[in-house]
Design a protein around this motif. Structure first.
Motif, PDB file in Angstrom:
ATOM      1  N   ILE A  61       0.858  -1.187   0.000  1.00 39.47           N
ATOM      2  CA  ILE A  61       0.000   0.000   0.000  1.00 39.47           C
ATOM      3  C   ILE A  61       0.893   1.236   0.000  1.00 39.47           C
ATOM      4  CG2 ILE A  61      -1.779   1.299   1.241  1.00 39.47           C
ATOM      5  CD1 ILE A  61      -2.636  -1.323   2.542  1.00 39.47           C
ATOM      6  N   HIS A  62       0.530   2.207  -0.820  1.00 39.36           N
ATOM      7  CA  HIS A  62       1.268   3.470  -0.908  1.00 39.36           C
ATOM      8  C   HIS A  62       0.295   4.594  -0.573  1.00 39.36           C
ATOM      9  CE1 HIS A  62       4.295   1.164  -3.242  1.00 39.36           C
ATOM     10  NE2 HIS A  62       3.218   0.563  -3.725  1.00 39.36           N
ATOM     11  N   ILE A  63       0.662   5.446   0.369  1.00 33.64           N
ATOM     12  CA  ILE A  63      -0.264   6.475   0.867  1.00 33.64           C
ATOM     13  C   ILE A  63       0.356   7.860   0.748  1.00 33.64           C
ATOM     14  CG2 ILE A  63      -1.591   7.288   2.865  1.00 33.64           C
ATOM     15  CD1 ILE A  63      -1.338   4.358   3.954  1.00 33.64           C
ATOM     16  N   GLU A  82      -2.744  19.535 -11.022  1.00 31.60           N
ATOM     17  CA  GLU A  82      -1.282  19.427 -10.991  1.00 31.60           C
ATOM     18  C   GLU A  82      -0.819  18.765  -9.699  1.00 31.60           C
ATOM     19  OE1 GLU A  82       1.112  22.850 -12.687  1.00 31.60           O
ATOM     20  OE2 GLU A  82      -0.860  23.798 -12.571  1.00 31.60           O
ATOM     21  N   LEU A  83      -1.464  19.122  -8.600  1.00 34.20           N
ATOM     22  CA  LEU A  83      -1.124  18.518  -7.311  1.00 34.20           C
ATOM     23  C   LEU A  83      -1.413  17.023  -7.324  1.00 34.20           C
ATOM     24  CD1 LEU A  83      -0.315  18.611  -4.338  1.00 34.20           C
ATOM     25  CD2 LEU A  83      -2.655  19.330  -3.796  1.00 34.20           C
ATOM     26  N   GLU A  84      -2.581  16.656  -7.818  1.00 36.95           N
ATOM     27  CA  GLU A  84      -2.925  15.236  -7.876  1.00 36.95           C
ATOM     28  C   GLU A  84      -1.976  14.478  -8.791  1.00 36.95           C
ATOM     29  OE1 GLU A  84      -6.733  13.382  -7.623  1.00 36.95           O
ATOM     30  OE2 GLU A  84      -7.727  15.332  -7.670  1.00 36.95           O
ATOM     31  N   LEU A  89       1.978  10.458  -9.409  1.00 42.03           N
ATOM     32  CA  LEU A  89       3.259  10.102 -10.018  1.00 42.03           C
ATOM     33  C   LEU A  89       4.237   9.572  -8.975  1.00 42.03           C
ATOM     34  CD1 LEU A  89       4.951  10.063 -12.623  1.00 42.03           C
ATOM     35  CD2 LEU A  89       5.693  12.396 -12.063  1.00 42.03           C
ATOM     36  N   SER A  90       4.229  10.168  -7.789  1.00 38.97           N
ATOM     37  CA  SER A  90       5.136   9.703  -6.737  1.00 38.97           C
ATOM     38  C   SER A  90       4.805   8.271  -6.322  1.00 38.97           C
ATOM     39  CB  SER A  90       5.076  10.639  -5.524  1.00 38.97           C
ATOM     40  OG  SER A  90       3.859  10.503  -4.817  1.00 38.97           O
ATOM     41  N   ILE A  91       3.510   7.935  -6.339  1.00 39.64           N
ATOM     42  CA  ILE A  91       3.105   6.558  -6.040  1.00 39.64           C
ATOM     43  C   ILE A  91       3.515   5.629  -7.176  1.00 39.64           C
ATOM     44  CG2 ILE A  91       1.107   5.019  -5.784  1.00 39.64           C
ATOM     45  CD1 ILE A  91      -0.257   7.217  -4.165  1.00 39.64           C
ATOM     46  N   ILE A  92       3.254   6.067  -8.404  1.00 40.90           N
ATOM     47  CA  ILE A  92       3.600   5.254  -9.577  1.00 40.90           C
ATOM     48  C   ILE A  92       5.079   4.875  -9.567  1.00 40.90           C
ATOM     49  CG2 ILE A  92       3.904   5.394 -12.093  1.00 40.90           C
ATOM     50  CD1 ILE A  92       1.222   7.014 -12.096  1.00 40.90           C
TER      51      ILE A  92
END
Length: 211
Positions: A61-63, A82-84, A89-92
Motif C-alpha cells: 500500500i502506498h499512501i 497538478e497537485l494530484e 506520479l510519486s506513487i507510480i
C-alpha cells in the motif's frame, strides 16, 4: 499470479480535511472474494471493516496525505489537477507492478495517460473515469483511501471537541461547524483543517468576518 496496481483518492471536494491518495498492489485473484464496488456505496462501518481486511490482504500500500495548506497553495497558484498528478506520479514511481490502473482526476484522460507514460515509460497504464466501479484493484485503493481520510477527520474532530461532519460543503453539519467558528471569530483554530481557497469558505468568511 501477476501483481497489478490501482490508484484512487478520497477527499478532493471537501472544504475540511486532507485529500488522501492511495496506491494498492495485489493480484486480481486475491481481491475476488471481496466482490468490491464503488467505495461510496458502502456504509461507514462496512467500509471500515472492509478496508481493514483489504489492508491485511494486499501486497503493498502506498499512501499520500495532502493537507489543506498544500491544497490551497496549488488551487491559488497552480491547479489541483497538478497537485494530484504529482502525488499520483510519486506513487507510480514506488509501485513494483508493471500494470497500473488509475481513476482519472482530469477531464482529459489521454493527456494524463500520456504524461504518466512519458515519465514512467516502462509501466502500462489503464486510465479511466470512475475506474473504481470497473476495476476491483482501484476499488480497493478508493476504499482504503476513504477509510484513512475518515480516521483523520475523526482525530481532528476529537482534538477540537466538536464534530465537524464529513467535511463536504453539502453536509449541513460541516457548514454549521464553520459558521459557529466564524461567528466567534476564532479563525486560527481552522488552520490545517480548512481549505481557505474553497469558494464556500471564502463566502462564509466574507459574511461573518465583515459583520
Amino acid at each position: 499470479m501477476e501483481i497489478i496496481a490501482g490508484i484512487d483518492e478520497a477527499g478532493r471536494g471537501p472544504v475540511l480535511g486532507p485529500m488522501v491518495i492511495v496506491g494498492v498492489e495485489a493480484s486480481e485473484h486475491s481481491l475476488k472474494k471481496f466482490r468490491l464496488k464503488d467505495s461510496k456505496e458502502y456504509a461507514r462501518v462496512t467500509r471500515d471493516n472492509l478496508a481493514i481486511s483489504l489492508i491485511k490482504t494486499v501486497e503493498r500500500i502506498h499512501i499520500r496525505v495532502l493537507y489543506p495548506e498544500i491544497i490551497d497553495y496549488f488551487v491559488e497558484n497552480k491547479t489541483i489537477n497538478e497537485l494530484e498528478f504529482l502525488a499520483y506520479l510519486s506513487i507510480i514511481k514506488d509501485v513494483n507492478a508493471k500494470t497500473i490502473y488509475v481513476d482519472c482526476f482530469s477531464t482529459n484522460i489521454d493527456y494524463i495517460k500520456r504524461l504518466f507514460k512519458e515519465r514512467v515509460p516502462q509501466k502500462r497504464f489503464i486510465v479511466e473515469h470512475k475506474a473504481d466501479r470497473k476495476y476491483p484493484i482501484v476499488s480497493a485503493a478508493a476504499i482504503i483511501a476513504k477509510h484513512i481520510r475518515d480516521a483523520i477527520m475523526d482525530v481532528l474532530s476529537k482534538d477540537l471537541g466538536v464534530y465537524m461532519g464529513s467535511g463536504y460543503p453539502s453536509d449541513p453539519r460541516t457548514i454549521n461547524f464553520l459558521k459557529s467558528v466564524l461567528e466567534e471569530g476564532n479563525v486560527k483554530i481552522l488552520n490545517g483543517i480548512v481549505r481557505f481557497s474553497w469558494k464556500t469558505v471564502k463566502r462564509l468568511m466574507k459574511l461573518f468576518l465583515s459583520l
